[in-house]
Design a protein around this motif. Sequence first.
Motif, PDB file in Angstrom:
ATOM      1  N   LYS A 106      -8.395  25.192  -4.985  1.00  0.00           N
ATOM      2  CA  LYS A 106      -9.175  25.902  -5.309  1.00  0.00           C
ATOM      3  C   LYS A 106     -10.744  25.863  -4.715  1.00  0.00           C
ATOM      4  O   LYS A 106     -11.598  26.021  -4.762  1.00  0.00           O
ATOM      5  CB  LYS A 106      -9.677  25.921  -6.703  1.00  0.00           C
ATOM      6  CG  LYS A 106      -8.758  25.480  -7.683  1.00  0.00           C
ATOM      7  CD  LYS A 106      -7.922  26.925  -7.486  1.00  0.00           C
ATOM      8  CE  LYS A 106      -7.143  26.484  -9.105  1.00  0.00           C
ATOM      9  NZ  LYS A 106      -5.586  25.606  -8.608  1.00  0.00           N
ATOM     10  N   THR A 164     -10.079  28.290 -16.340  1.00  0.00           N
ATOM     11  CA  THR A 164      -9.759  29.636 -14.891  1.00  0.00           C
ATOM     12  C   THR A 164      -9.291  28.592 -13.628  1.00  0.00           C
ATOM     13  O   THR A 164      -8.591  29.324 -12.973  1.00  0.00           O
ATOM     14  CB  THR A 164     -11.208  29.491 -14.729  1.00  0.00           C
ATOM     15  OG1 THR A 164     -11.780  28.753 -14.082  1.00  0.00           O
ATOM     16  CG2 THR A 164     -12.106  30.753 -15.403  1.00  0.00           C
ATOM     17  N   MET A 165      -9.627  27.113 -13.244  1.00  0.00           N
ATOM     18  CA  MET A 165      -8.902  26.102 -12.154  1.00  0.00           C
ATOM     19  C   MET A 165      -7.446  26.078 -12.610  1.00  0.00           C
ATOM     20  O   MET A 165      -6.542  25.319 -11.820  1.00  0.00           O
ATOM     21  CB  MET A 165      -9.652  25.553 -11.979  1.00  0.00           C
ATOM     22  CG  MET A 165     -11.247  26.603 -10.601  1.00  0.00           C
ATOM     23  SD  MET A 165     -11.409  27.329  -9.892  1.00  0.00           S
ATOM     24  CE  MET A 165     -12.931  28.255  -9.331  1.00  0.00           C
ATOM     25  N   ALA A 212     -12.886  29.414  -4.318  1.00  0.00           N
ATOM     26  CA  ALA A 212     -12.936  29.385  -5.221  1.00  0.00           C
ATOM     27  C   ALA A 212     -14.415  28.791  -5.839  1.00  0.00           C
ATOM     28  O   ALA A 212     -15.106  28.980  -6.486  1.00  0.00           O
ATOM     29  CB  ALA A 212     -12.012  29.690  -6.610  1.00  0.00           C
ATOM     30  N   ILE A 219     -13.974  33.257 -10.261  1.00  0.00           N
ATOM     31  CA  ILE A 219     -13.010  34.038  -9.466  1.00  0.00           C
ATOM     32  C   ILE A 219     -12.143  34.010  -9.360  1.00  0.00           C
ATOM     33  O   ILE A 219     -11.337  35.176  -8.526  1.00  0.00           O
ATOM     34  CB  ILE A 219     -13.975  33.402  -7.977  1.00  0.00           C
ATOM     35  CG1 ILE A 219     -13.727  34.061  -6.379  1.00  0.00           C
ATOM     36  CG2 ILE A 219     -14.039  32.148  -7.341  1.00  0.00           C
ATOM     37  CD1 ILE A 219     -14.129  36.000  -6.826  1.00  0.00           C
ATOM     38  N   GLN A 220     -11.773  33.716 -10.235  1.00  0.00           N
ATOM     39  CA  GLN A 220     -10.223  33.106 -10.698  1.00  0.00           C
ATOM     40  C   GLN A 220      -9.790  34.345 -11.014  1.00  0.00           C
ATOM     41  O   GLN A 220      -8.520  34.353 -10.904  1.00  0.00           O
ATOM     42  CB  GLN A 220      -9.446  31.360 -11.079  1.00  0.00           C
ATOM     43  CG  GLN A 220      -9.690  30.298 -10.024  1.00  0.00           C
ATOM     44  CD  GLN A 220      -8.203  30.502  -8.877  1.00  0.00           C
ATOM     45  OE1 GLN A 220      -8.759  30.999  -7.814  1.00  0.00           O
ATOM     46  NE2 GLN A 220      -7.126  30.467  -9.233  1.00  0.00           N
ATOM     47  N   ILE A 221     -10.335  34.426 -12.059  1.00  0.00           N
ATOM     48  CA  ILE A 221      -9.891  35.756 -12.677  1.00  0.00           C
ATOM     49  C   ILE A 221      -9.696  37.047 -11.776  1.00  0.00           C
ATOM     50  O   ILE A 221      -8.968  38.016 -12.360  1.00  0.00           O
ATOM     51  CB  ILE A 221     -10.980  35.932 -14.071  1.00  0.00           C
ATOM     52  CG1 ILE A 221     -11.472  34.727 -14.772  1.00  0.00           C
ATOM     53  CG2 ILE A 221     -10.063  36.843 -15.089  1.00  0.00           C
ATOM     54  CD1 ILE A 221      -9.764  33.853 -15.464  1.00  0.00           C
ATOM     55  N   GLU A 278     -17.237  24.746 -10.357  1.00  0.00           N
ATOM     56  CA  GLU A 278     -17.777  26.133 -10.875  1.00  0.00           C
ATOM     57  C   GLU A 278     -17.594  26.211 -12.134  1.00  0.00           C
ATOM     58  O   GLU A 278     -16.817  25.513 -13.181  1.00  0.00           O
ATOM     59  CB  GLU A 278     -16.448  26.717 -10.542  1.00  0.00           C
ATOM     60  CG  GLU A 278     -16.412  27.530  -8.737  1.00  0.00           C
ATOM     61  CD  GLU A 278     -17.835  28.164  -8.877  1.00  0.00           C
ATOM     62  OE1 GLU A 278     -18.303  29.019  -9.278  1.00  0.00           O
ATOM     63  OE2 GLU A 278     -18.179  28.024  -7.282  1.00  0.00           O
ATOM     64  N   ARG A 287      -9.465  37.223  -8.481  1.00  0.00           N
ATOM     65  CA  ARG A 287      -8.232  36.578  -8.071  1.00  0.00           C
ATOM     66  C   ARG A 287      -7.100  37.090  -8.978  1.00  0.00           C
ATOM     67  O   ARG A 287      -6.148  37.894  -7.853  1.00  0.00           O
ATOM     68  CB  ARG A 287      -8.259  35.307  -7.338  1.00  0.00           C
ATOM     69  CG  ARG A 287      -6.895  35.277  -6.705  1.00  0.00           C
ATOM     70  CD  ARG A 287      -7.541  33.743  -6.081  1.00  0.00           C
ATOM     71  NE  ARG A 287      -8.373  33.976  -4.669  1.00  0.00           N
ATOM     72  CZ  ARG A 287      -9.650  33.366  -4.797  1.00  0.00           C
ATOM     73  NH1 ARG A 287      -9.511  32.180  -5.646  1.00  0.00           N
ATOM     74  NH2 ARG A 287      -9.939  33.278  -3.918  1.00  0.00           N
ATOM     75  N   ARG A 330      -1.840  28.367  -7.437  1.00  0.00           N
ATOM     76  CA  ARG A 330      -2.637  29.003  -7.255  1.00  0.00           C
ATOM     77  C   ARG A 330      -3.365  30.126  -7.975  1.00  0.00           C
ATOM     78  O   ARG A 330      -4.720  30.310  -7.639  1.00  0.00           O
ATOM     79  CB  ARG A 330      -1.857  29.691  -5.813  1.00  0.00           C
ATOM     80  CG  ARG A 330      -1.198  29.225  -4.753  1.00  0.00           C
ATOM     81  CD  ARG A 330      -2.965  29.321  -3.216  1.00  0.00           C
ATOM     82  NE  ARG A 330      -3.686  30.188  -4.221  1.00  0.00           N
ATOM     83  CZ  ARG A 330      -4.541  30.558  -3.789  1.00  0.00           C
ATOM     84  NH1 ARG A 330      -5.990  29.669  -4.308  1.00  0.00           N
ATOM     85  NH2 ARG A 330      -5.339  31.789  -3.140  1.00  0.00           N
ATOM     86  N   MET A 331      -2.543  30.012  -8.897  1.00  0.00           N
ATOM     87  CA  MET A 331      -3.348  31.231  -9.889  1.00  0.00           C
ATOM     88  C   MET A 331      -3.361  30.978 -11.102  1.00  0.00           C
ATOM     89  O   MET A 331      -2.363  30.305 -11.730  1.00  0.00           O
ATOM     90  CB  MET A 331      -1.887  32.855  -9.800  1.00  0.00           C
ATOM     91  CG  MET A 331      -2.450  33.353  -8.657  1.00  0.00           C
ATOM     92  SD  MET A 331      -3.825  34.434  -8.926  1.00  0.00           S
ATOM     93  CE  MET A 331      -3.864  35.107  -7.071  1.00  0.00           C
ATOM     94  N   PRO A 332      -3.709  31.859 -11.929  1.00  0.00           N
ATOM     95  CA  PRO A 332      -3.841  31.526 -14.137  1.00  0.00           C
ATOM     96  C   PRO A 332      -2.947  31.474 -14.082  1.00  0.00           C
ATOM     97  O   PRO A 332      -2.109  31.892 -13.947  1.00  0.00           O
ATOM     98  CB  PRO A 332      -4.996  31.768 -13.955  1.00  0.00           C
ATOM     99  CG  PRO A 332      -5.796  32.023 -12.559  1.00  0.00           C
ATOM    100  CD  PRO A 332      -4.939  32.182 -11.972  1.00  0.00           C
TER     101      PRO A 332
END
Lengths: 381, 248
Positions: free
Chosen positions: A275, A313-314, A278, B192-194, A307, B196, A320-322
Motif C-alpha cells: 500500500k 480500506t487497506m 496509498a 484513497i483505496q476506495i 492512513e 482506487r 491490491r484492491m479492497p
Amino acid sequence: MYFPSSRPWADGETLSEHLERRGVSRRDFLKFCGEMTAVLGLSSAMTPKVAAALAAMKRPSVIWLQLQECTGCVESVLRTGNPSIGDLVLDVISLDYQHTIMAAAGHQAENALQQAMKDNKGEYLLLVTGSIPLNDDGIYLTIGGRTAKEILVDAAKGAKAVIAVGACAHWGSVQAARPNPTGAVGVSEVVTDKPVVNIAGCPPISDVVTATIVHYLTFGNIPELDYDGRPRFAYSSRIHDQCPRRANFDAGQFVEEFDDEAARKGYCLYQVGCKGPATFSPCPIFLWNSGTSWPIGAGHPCIGCTERHFWDTMSPFYKRMPDVAGFGIESKVDLIGAALAAGAVAGVAAHATATGVHQIRERRRERELPIVNQPPSGKKE
Amino acid sequence: MTALERPPRAPRMHLGSEAQPPTGKYQWIYLWELPIRVMHWTAAVAIVVLATTGLYIGKPFFMTGGEASSHYLMGWVRFLHFSAAAVLVTTGIVRVYWLFAGNRFERLAALFPIRPRDWANMVKQVKYYLMIKPGDAPQYLGHNPLQQLSYTGIYALTAVMVVTGFAMYGQSNPDGMFYRLFQWLVPLLGGIQIVRFIHHVSTWIFLIFIPIHVYLAMRGDVMERSGTISSIISGGRFVRSDVKYVDE
C-alpha cells in the motif's frame, strides 16, 4: 548510548545543564539539534536557533495519557534498543504522568495527574495514545472510575497543545475497524476546541514524536499540518515516491509470490498488496529500530498504517484492491468485471443470433401471406 | 402504390443479399457537428488506451527481467495512461462547451429524457430490442431516450473516472495543483483505496458498454438502415421523408 537515570531533570535546571550532568557532550547535543532541524525540513541555518531554544529550555510539563490501546506506541517511542538523545528528551520530559513507566500506582498516580494538571494549568503538553470508546456512555474504558472521554476532556482543558500519538489516538485503529463495537474514536473527535497534532502510524516512528516536540519547544507552536492533522514535515510524501524499490516498479519488475525469484531479487511488492502508493509516511527515510530496517526493506509490503481507517480500506493486506463487501471473500473485482464484460459480448452475440432467427421466422411467415404495400423489388422511384 | 402511403413504422428488413434496397423519399439531415465527431473518435481512442494501460497498472500482467535500470515498462505505461487522460479531459472540455454552443441534438437538454413521452418511448425501445414488439420502435432523428440515458451515464462515469484519477495522480505531489484541487475527494469517499477501487470498477463498466454500443450502432444500420454509423463520421444521415420522427 544514554540510559535513563534515577536523577530526574530538576525544576529550574535548563536542558543543557541537565544533559551535561547526564554526560552528554556539547558536540552530541549539537548533532542531535542538527538532525532534528533536518527532520523538520528546516534550513541548516536554523540549527543554532533550535540548539539555543532547547539548551535554555526549562523542564516542560508533559502529561501522557494512555487510553484504549495496546501500549505498543509507548514501547516504540520509549524502549528503543539504543536510546538516543531524542529518546532521552522524551524520557525526561514525560515524568509528570505516564502510567506505564511511572513508579506511582493507584490513587497516588491519580493524584500525580491531578496535581500536574493543577500546577501547570495552561502550560503542559498533552500526549495521548489510545482511542476513546464512546458507545454505552464510554463504559469500555475507565481509569480510577472515570471514562476515557472524561479523563481526556478534563486533561485537554488545561493543555497548551495536544499531540495524538499513534493510529488509535489518530482515528481509533483496530478497535475502530468495522463494526467498531465500542464506538472508538480518535482524540480530534473529542477535543475539538484546539488543534490536535496526529502522529500517525501503528506504531509511529519515535523521531516524528520527538521532532514535533522539538518544534513546539523551539518555536512555541505546532508544526504545519496536512488535511488529516498530520505534521507535513513527516507525512507529506508517499512511501511509493521515496521507496528504494521504486526503480523495479517503474521497470515493471514485481514480486508475485513471497518465495519467488523476484522476491529474492528484491523486486517491487506492488502485486502482493503493497500500500506504499496509498500511504504517506517517512518510513523509507527515518527507518525503524534505530535505523536498522523497515517493512519493505525486510521484504514485506506496506500495510498503510499511517492512513485513517487502514484496517478496513487497506485490507486485504496482501491484495491490491479492497474486497467487495457482501460478495463473499472469494469474489474479486476483476473476476466480476471480466465476467460481466464477457457477458456483454456474449449477450450481444446472442442478441444478434436471436435477431437473425427472428428475421428468418418473419420471412417464412411473409411468404405465406400476400405481400401488401411492398414496392416491387429493385424499382426506384 | 407509393411508399408515402405506407404506415409510419419501420419496414421489415432482410439481412444480407436478400435485403430490399431502401426506397421512397429520403432527406439528408445534419446531426453531429464537427466538434462532436472529433470528440467522439478522439475519446474513443483515448478510452481504449486508458482501459488497456489502466488494466496493466491495476495488475501488471507481464514483467521485465534483468537490471531495473535497463527497463521503464511501468513508467511508459503510466505515461501513456496520463497522456491519454489529458486527451480525454480535453475532449470533455469541448463537449461541455458544445452543450451550450451546439445544435438542439447536442445541447444540454438533449442529454436528459425527462418528459413522460420519453419514458413511454424508452419502454417501447426496450421492447424493440428484446424483440417483444419489434415493429414498434419510436423513431428519433437524434438520440432516442435509451441512448440519451446511456450516453449521459457514460459522461457521468467519465467524470467519475477523471475526478478519481486526478485524486490519485495528485498524491505523488502534495504541493501540486492536482493535490489541492482533488484531495477533498479522498476523505469524502473514505480513503484513497476506495477512490482506487471506484476508478478500477468504472473501467469495467466502460468495457461492458463498448461492445453493446458498437453492436447496437451496427444493428441500427443493418436492421433499420438508419445511417447511424455514417452520422458519426460524416455528421448526418439520410432519413425517410414519410416517417414522423418524435424529435422533428
